[in-house]
Design an enzyme around this catalytic site. Structure first.
Site, PDB file in Angstrom:
ATOM      1  N   GLU A  77      12.904  -4.009  13.804  1.00 18.56           N
ATOM      2  CA  GLU A  77      12.716  -3.652  15.218  1.00 18.56           C
ATOM      3  C   GLU A  77      12.328  -4.887  16.035  1.00 18.56           C
ATOM      4  O   GLU A  77      12.716  -5.022  17.199  1.00 18.56           O
ATOM      5  CB  GLU A  77      11.661  -2.534  15.339  1.00 18.56           C
ATOM      6  CG  GLU A  77      12.245  -1.190  14.901  1.00 18.56           C
ATOM      7  CD  GLU A  77      11.244  -0.219  14.294  1.00 18.56           C
ATOM      8  OE1 GLU A  77      10.039  -0.355  14.541  1.00 18.56           O
ATOM      9  OE2 GLU A  77      11.693   0.687  13.556  1.00 18.56           O
ATOM     10  N   GLY A  93      14.037   4.822   9.512  1.00 16.67           N
ATOM     11  CA  GLY A  93      13.869   5.911  10.475  1.00 16.67           C
ATOM     12  C   GLY A  93      15.058   6.845  10.578  1.00 16.67           C
ATOM     13  O   GLY A  93      15.143   7.669  11.482  1.00 16.67           O
ATOM     14  N   LYS A 136       3.822   1.426  13.520  1.00 17.76           N
ATOM     15  CA  LYS A 136       4.618   1.132  14.722  1.00 17.76           C
ATOM     16  C   LYS A 136       3.765   1.383  15.974  1.00 17.76           C
ATOM     17  O   LYS A 136       2.576   1.116  15.954  1.00 17.76           O
ATOM     18  CB  LYS A 136       5.907   1.948  14.700  1.00 17.76           C
ATOM     19  CG  LYS A 136       6.635   1.786  13.356  1.00 17.76           C
ATOM     20  CD  LYS A 136       8.047   2.219  13.351  1.00 17.76           C
ATOM     21  CE  LYS A 136       8.621   1.968  11.962  1.00 17.76           C
ATOM     22  NZ  LYS A 136      10.046   2.185  11.862  1.00 17.76           N
ATOM     23  N   GLU A 194      14.231  -4.040   3.585  1.00 20.06           N
ATOM     24  CA  GLU A 194      14.438  -2.836   4.387  1.00 20.06           C
ATOM     25  C   GLU A 194      15.858  -2.836   4.955  1.00 20.06           C
ATOM     26  O   GLU A 194      16.125  -3.494   5.974  1.00 20.06           O
ATOM     27  CB  GLU A 194      13.444  -2.795   5.548  1.00 20.06           C
ATOM     28  CG  GLU A 194      12.001  -2.728   5.112  1.00 20.06           C
ATOM     29  CD  GLU A 194      11.125  -2.079   6.178  1.00 20.06           C
ATOM     30  OE1 GLU A 194      10.491  -1.078   5.866  1.00 20.06           O
ATOM     31  OE2 GLU A 194      11.110  -2.564   7.318  1.00 20.06           O
TER      32      GLU A 194
HETATM   33  P1  PGA Z   1      10.716   4.550   7.935  1.00 22.92           P
HETATM   34  O1  PGA Z   1      10.336   3.108   8.521  1.00 22.92           O
HETATM   35  O2  PGA Z   1       9.902   4.771   6.696  1.00 22.92           O
HETATM   36  O3  PGA Z   1      10.366   5.513   9.038  1.00 22.92           O
HETATM   37  O4  PGA Z   1      12.181   4.528   7.648  1.00 22.92           O
HETATM   38  C1  PGA Z   1      10.165   2.002   7.661  1.00 22.92           C
HETATM   39  C2  PGA Z   1       9.825   0.793   8.461  1.00 22.92           C
HETATM   40  O5  PGA Z   1      10.239   0.702   9.631  1.00 22.92           O
HETATM   41  O6  PGA Z   1       9.154  -0.120   7.987  1.00 22.92           O
END
Ligand code: PGA
Length: 240
Positions: free
Chosen positions: A92, A166, A8, A160
């Protein structure tokens, strides 16, 4: 297995280099790693990964190779720097940057045309899951995002669930198995049933082993736990 690290908007070039220096994995494990740094850190990561067998990609790549598109990343430049992947449609990007399926389909096509592997992210929101729409949302995303997909060229899917990203709320093995099996079945229709299907959403060393045992889980897309060398390395030790 594929272990993809989505960094990210974290890490400077120095921090990226330090992470890679400290990542002690076997050659086999290293060959399963894909790192997605910020675009600004690509060169640092590409140089540090040389000779390790690990691959890297960008978190977002545009639908054209070059042009007047201020602020976008050229997939052609990614290719010229030795990159292998383009992350497409991360939740995102969809939610915060309003990327729509029509655009994502063109991103898949552009990446494939340039010899890069699209890693397409799909997944339902909490409201969609609670309304029983998970599988139909997945179906719709695949239909729209793979409109121009070439089954002769590689693709990776990352499932996902948006509510698991997150949040520390990992999907249960039952939920993951159901969706991954369903995606595998749907991929037959695209002549792409061999496509690796990754799970992403609060993957940690504590849950990686159990999730990795599931038949249709071919690896992970990892956010938070990929920022620390130790937790990422532990996840990369997951065996099928
Ligand atoms: P995370 O994020 O492992 O922090 O949940 C996964 C992602 O956004 O691909």
């Amino acid at each position: 297995m594929i272990f993809a690290a989505n960094w990210k908007m974290y890490k400077t070039p120095d921090e990226s280099r330090e992470f890679i220096r400290n990542l002690k994995l076997s050659p086999k494990q290293m060959s399963q790693v894909v790192i997605f740094p910020t675009a600004i850190c690509i060169e640092a990561v590409a140089t540090a990964l040389k000779g390790t067998g690990a691959k890297w990609g960008v978190q977002n790549g545009y639908i054209e190779s070059a042009g007047a598109f201020t602020g976008e990343n050229s997939p052609a430049t990614v290719k010229s720097l030795g990159g292998s992947f383009v992350l497409i449609g991360h939740s995102e990007r969809r939610a915060l940057f309003h990327e729509q399926d029509g655009l994502l389909a063109k991103k898949v096509k552009c990446a494939q045309n340039l010899g890069l592997t699209p890693m397409l992210c799909i997944g339902e929101t909490l409201a969609e899951r609670e309304a029983g729409q998970t599988l139909s949302v997945i179906d719709k995303q695949l239909k729209m995002d793979l409109e121009f997909f070439d089954s002769q060229k590689p693709l990776v899917i990352a499932y996902e669930p948006v509510w698991a990203i997150g949040t520390g709320k990992v999907a249960t093995t039952g939920q993951v198995a159901e969706v991954h099996t369903d995606i595998r079945k749907k991929l037959v229709h695209y002549k792409a049933e061999k496509t690796p299907i990754l799970y992403g959403g609060s993957v940690k060393p504590q849950n990686a082993k159990e999730l990795g045992q599931l038949k249709d889980v071919d690896g992970f897309l990892i956010g938070g736990a990929s920022l620390e060398v130790e937790s990422f390395a532990q996840i990369c030790a997951t065996e099928k």
